[in-house]
Design an enzyme around this catalytic site. Sequence first.
Site, short mmCIF file in Angstrom:
data_model
loop_
_atom_site.label_atom_id
_atom_site.label_comp_id
_atom_site.label_asym_id
_atom_site.label_seq_id
_atom_site.Cartn_x
_atom_site.Cartn_y
_atom_site.Cartn_z
N GLY A 219 0.72 -1.21 -0.12
CA GLY A 219 0.06 0.04 0.13
C GLY A 219 0.97 1.26 0.02
O GLY A 219 0.46 2.37 0.59
N LYS A 220 2.10 1.27 -0.62
CA LYS A 220 2.80 2.50 -0.48
C LYS A 220 2.06 3.49 -1.17
O LYS A 220 2.06 4.66 -1.13
CB LYS A 220 4.32 2.12 -1.11
N GLU A 436 1.69 -35.30 2.29
CA GLU A 436 1.14 -34.23 2.75
C GLU A 436 0.85 -34.54 4.61
O GLU A 436 0.95 -33.64 5.20
CB GLU A 436 -0.33 -33.64 2.14
P1 ADP Z 1 2.59 -0.74 -3.37
O1 ADP Z 1 2.57 0.43 -3.89
O2 ADP Z 1 3.11 -0.88 -2.15
O3 ADP Z 1 3.15 -1.86 -4.18
P2 ADP Z 1 -0.31 -0.39 -3.70
O4 ADP Z 1 -0.30 0.85 -2.97
O5 ADP Z 1 -0.31 -0.15 -5.05
O6 ADP Z 1 1.07 -1.23 -3.25
O7 ADP Z 1 -1.30 -1.27 -3.02
C1 ADP Z 1 -2.13 -2.06 -3.97
C2 ADP Z 1 -3.59 -2.34 -3.59
O8 ADP Z 1 -3.53 -3.21 -2.68
C3 ADP Z 1 -4.15 -1.00 -3.25
O9 ADP Z 1 -4.85 -0.27 -4.28
C4 ADP Z 1 -5.34 -1.30 -2.24
O10 ADP Z 1 -6.52 -1.99 -2.98
C5 ADP Z 1 -4.65 -2.81 -1.73
N1 ADP Z 1 -3.95 -2.41 -0.37
C6 ADP Z 1 -2.51 -2.51 0.01
N2 ADP Z 1 -2.49 -2.21 1.27
C7 ADP Z 1 -3.67 -1.83 1.83
C8 ADP Z 1 -3.92 -1.50 3.05
N3 ADP Z 1 -3.15 -1.36 4.08
N4 ADP Z 1 -5.62 -1.16 3.10
C9 ADP Z 1 -6.21 -1.46 2.29
N5 ADP Z 1 -5.80 -1.68 0.99
C10 ADP Z 1 -4.53 -1.89 0.74
ZN ZN Z 2 5.83 -31.03 0.89
#
Ligand code: ADP
Ligand code: ZN
Length: 615
Positions: A219-220, A436
Amino acid sequence: MNGTDNQNNSDNRRKIPRPMLYYYGIAILIIILFNWLIVPWFFSMQVQTTTYFEFINSIEAGEVTKVHITDTEINYVRKENGKTCVCKTGIVDNPSLPQMLQEKGIDYGAEIPEKPNMLLSILLTYGVPVLIFFLIGRKINKTMANRMGAAGLNIYGGGSAKVYTPDSDKKSFEDVAGQDEAKESLVEIIDYLNNPKKYEEIGAKCPKGVLLVGPPGTGKTLMAKAVAGEANVPFFSISGSEFVEMFVGRGAARVRELFEQANKKAPCIVFIDEIDTIGKKRDSGFGSHDEREQTLNQLLTEMDGFEGNKGVVILAATNRPNVLDPALLRPGRFDRQVRLELPDLMGREAILEVHLKKIKRKADIDVNLIARMTAGASGAQLANIVNEAALRAVRSGKDRVTTSDLAESVEVIIAGAEKKNAILSKEEKRIVAYHEIGHALVAAKQTGAAPVQKITIVPRTSGALGYTMQVDESEKVLYSKKDAYQRLEVLCGGRAAEEIVFDMITTGASNDIEKATELAKNMVTRYGMSETFGMMALETGGNAYLGEAGHYNCSPETARLVDEEVRDIIAKAYEGAKGILSENRSKMDELAEYLIDKETISGQEFMDILEGRKN
Ligand code: ADP
Ligand code: ZN
Ligand code: MG
């Protein structure tokens, strides 16, 4: 779960974009065809072909002004009602022609220009191709501009950079679940952007740059948008990979323009996503990266250039902080790092709730269960799981998403969709089942609790033949040496079961072996759990976020000893697993038979059989 879904492909960033090559190719082709076919055709239309008889008639009528006789044809200019036209006719053996021409006073040696209209001919040979080039060029620019639209910047041919307005896709901190520490450190920035006066009065400077660091999908990008939304200021967003890919030769200039724009709009936020594409350590790697270095240098200069209180805050995101140029990280530039981590159990629940809010779902969804099934999943994966569940519900004609939809999609996302037509032979199925059960039984005997949520021997598209979904009742941060050793035993359980039951070993354990080796190696080289070496760091480097391996940091002799110790640790764990399974051979058979029969066994059923509550 691999965490590399978000990596940039930065290998081909210096090439001319492919569509551009196509455009040039097509343009050149058009021009060649034009000059070969259309132009001659056009001119031949201009020259009127007449009969010899008409020619003679025209001479008699005094309409012909010029005649040019060649070996094969006669060209002549005829004036008729004030209109001039160039005509041609064939050669006829007519000795009286010269005399006739002389009588009429016609200049018959006159060279008739082959191209009758110079202006037209220039226009056709040069003007039209240039026009075509121009039109195609505009099309390219437009395509580029469209692609750039996402970044909110206009690159080609002047124009001012567009500002990404958060209104259309406004995000707030509510959209980012969990990540409380990160939010806390960003609140200050938001406060500063809202009342810079307060800070100026005391003389405090706002941090210029904030680096968001974390594994892919945490979520960066989302967090950066949320900061802009919360602060309610203009938000310039651009991705580092676009800098190098789109702005071939223009990287540094674009950085300058970006900051010019930002300075005009202050207070505002400039967000550089995937900054590692331009911010890699200079001089690292092979070959020269002049372009990228210039871009980076320009970025450094710009960051030094504006005063602290201008009100421009630069956010950047990366999942590879270890490759960044140290100059970027020094005070006055990205002097603050905000870490976003993979969510823990509570974080996963919160993220699931955020995304479940957006879909229609049954009220009694067991979010906790789903969160427990998804240890290690990133926010992006969780968002994907919810969406997948919604799709699944639609497919099966339901109008609400249920817990089982979610549980099913967890498997799809984590283990790949069920392979409907992969058929295991009876013997293979037995081996996979024992393998498994071997893992699960070792785990169950160690803790006495249900070790798994579910075991299945339905093959997955990911290539896993069987699949054991483990449940961690509580999330642990610290693992003891005993925990690590027990984990090794569980990893060895699959192969051990194969050996005990079938007295042979298969290729099915490769993934287990890989994991066990990594864990055992880390125990020796990183965690100080080795008898021989004790607390000695023998391995350094590597990116924990991307699971990159580090390198030995010791003499070759020591490295050999490390390898030997790793081998011994694994061998001991393997013997331990074999011991546990041999002692419980009859239970193992019972469990495996059940699994072969049903193909799937839940954790509850597993424990019932193990503790003799079933049958
Ligand atoms: P990054 O830039 O870290 O690779 P993104 O910000 O693009 O990640 O996140 C991708 C998607 O994942 C977001 O659009 C959101 O839908 C979901 N997501 C990631 N982290 C969160 C969070 N903490 N809360 C809600 N949604 C999240
Ligand atoms: Zn195994
Ligand atoms: Mg991102």
